[in-house]
Design a protein around this motif. Structure first.
Motif, mmCIF file in Angstrom:
data_model
loop_
_atom_site.group_PDB
_atom_site.id
_atom_site.type_symbol
_atom_site.label_atom_id
_atom_site.label_comp_id
_atom_site.label_asym_id
_atom_site.label_seq_id
_atom_site.Cartn_x
_atom_site.Cartn_y
_atom_site.Cartn_z
ATOM 1 N N GLY A 27 -178.368 16.260 10.406
ATOM 2 C CA GLY A 27 -177.189 16.532 9.585
ATOM 3 C C GLY A 27 -176.549 15.399 8.857
ATOM 4 O O GLY A 27 -176.758 14.332 9.205
ATOM 5 N N VAL A 28 -175.649 15.581 8.220
ATOM 6 C CA VAL A 28 -174.639 14.722 7.521
ATOM 7 C C VAL A 28 -173.278 14.791 8.169
ATOM 8 O O VAL A 28 -172.788 15.919 7.933
ATOM 9 C CB VAL A 28 -174.689 14.949 5.999
ATOM 10 N N VAL A 29 -172.668 13.633 8.331
ATOM 11 C CA VAL A 29 -171.146 13.490 8.703
ATOM 12 C C VAL A 29 -170.552 13.318 7.565
ATOM 13 O O VAL A 29 -170.538 12.483 6.811
ATOM 14 C CB VAL A 29 -171.333 12.584 9.772
ATOM 15 N N GLU A 30 -169.383 14.107 7.280
ATOM 16 C CA GLU A 30 -168.319 13.936 6.236
ATOM 17 C C GLU A 30 -166.851 13.737 7.080
ATOM 18 O O GLU A 30 -166.490 14.620 7.508
ATOM 19 C CB GLU A 30 -168.147 15.071 5.210
ATOM 20 N N ALA A 31 -166.634 12.233 7.095
ATOM 21 C CA ALA A 31 -165.463 12.023 7.654
ATOM 22 C C ALA A 31 -164.315 12.145 6.738
ATOM 23 O O ALA A 31 -164.583 11.542 5.837
ATOM 24 C CB ALA A 31 -165.699 10.408 8.298
ATOM 25 N N VAL A 32 -163.325 12.819 7.240
ATOM 26 C CA VAL A 32 -162.251 13.359 6.254
ATOM 27 C C VAL A 32 -161.110 12.452 6.994
ATOM 28 O O VAL A 32 -160.716 12.858 8.229
ATOM 29 C CB VAL A 32 -162.148 14.705 6.175
ATOM 30 N N HIS A 33 -160.219 11.635 6.279
ATOM 31 C CA HIS A 33 -158.795 11.262 6.892
ATOM 32 C C HIS A 33 -157.927 11.791 5.701
ATOM 33 O O HIS A 33 -157.914 11.458 4.542
ATOM 34 C CB HIS A 33 -158.917 9.688 6.666
ATOM 35 N N ALA A 34 -157.162 12.742 6.327
ATOM 36 C CA ALA A 34 -156.045 13.454 5.367
ATOM 37 C C ALA A 34 -154.887 12.705 5.725
ATOM 38 O O ALA A 34 -154.439 12.416 6.850
ATOM 39 C CB ALA A 34 -156.100 14.744 5.661
ATOM 40 N N TRP A 35 -154.067 12.470 4.707
ATOM 41 C CA TRP A 35 -152.655 11.761 4.859
ATOM 42 C C TRP A 35 -151.667 12.509 4.022
ATOM 43 O O TRP A 35 -152.122 13.079 2.898
ATOM 44 C CB TRP A 35 -152.747 10.292 4.454
ATOM 45 N N ASP A 36 -150.603 12.703 4.402
ATOM 46 C CA ASP A 36 -149.551 13.353 3.817
ATOM 47 C C ASP A 36 -148.365 12.697 3.636
ATOM 48 O O ASP A 36 -147.763 11.895 4.595
ATOM 49 C CB ASP A 36 -149.092 14.737 4.538
ATOM 50 N N THR A 37 -147.668 12.470 2.561
ATOM 51 C CA THR A 37 -146.395 11.950 2.120
ATOM 52 C C THR A 37 -145.313 12.859 2.653
ATOM 53 O O THR A 37 -145.111 14.097 2.590
ATOM 54 C CB THR A 37 -146.251 11.572 0.543
ATOM 55 N N PRO A 38 -144.594 12.155 3.933
ATOM 56 C CA PRO A 38 -143.576 12.902 4.463
ATOM 57 C C PRO A 38 -142.730 13.747 3.719
ATOM 58 O O PRO A 38 -142.162 14.754 3.807
ATOM 59 C CB PRO A 38 -142.746 11.936 5.487
ATOM 60 N N SER A 39 -141.912 13.031 2.371
ATOM 61 C CA SER A 39 -141.067 13.524 1.793
ATOM 62 C C SER A 39 -141.063 13.143 0.344
ATOM 63 O O SER A 39 -140.927 11.832 0.106
ATOM 64 C CB SER A 39 -139.488 13.383 2.176
#
Length: 141
Positions: A27-39
């Motif tokens: 298989g293929v790995v898709e590494a996802v790093h999600a970041w969110d601006t707090p405000s």
């Protein structure tokens, strides 16, 4: 397969697990790093600098990948840095994925919690099977 990477020890374990599993099933790995601006803005105007948050997210993602793959990243692994709520990003990424892999607890939260809020939301709402990986035990203990 999609794997969430947030820089926590359990996300490192999840990424290692996903790579080993991908090798077994070709298989293929898709590494996802999600970041969110707090405000985005308060009553006095913008409270933070979004470009600063983006740079921090890039650095944190790169550091996590270096920590897991000190000898080099696996061939074919895809890397995605996405702005938004981490659980929503991973749930959206689960659509069309064969499996979603997350760490049991992320960078924040309560040490006594069995699951972190992101892993719990993913387990409840993902469009594919979810594997939740616990932090690896320290060999010194």
């Amino acid at each position: 397969m999609v794997v969430g990477v947030d820089g926590s020890p359990s996300s490192y374990a999840a990424l290692r697990w996903a790579v080993r599993y991908a090798e077994l099933v070709d298989g293929v790995v898709e590494a996802v790093h999600a970041w969110d601006t707090p405000s985005d803005a308060g009553w006095t105007g913008p409270a933070i600098d979004p470009t600063f948050d983006l740079e921090q997210a890039k650095d944190r993602f790169a550091e996590a990948l270096r920590a897991v793959f000190a000898d080099g990243r696996p061939d074919g692994m895809r890397e995605y840095l996405v702005e938004g709520n981490p659980s929503e990003i991973l749930i959206r990424a689960s659509q069309g994925a064969e499996i979603l892999v997350v760490g049991s607890r992320g960078r924040g939260g309560f040490a006594r919690a069995m699951l972190g809020s992101v892993s719990q939301r993913c387990a409840q709402h993902a469009a594919c099977p979810v594997v939740t990986v616990r932090q690896e035990k320290d060999p010194a203990h």
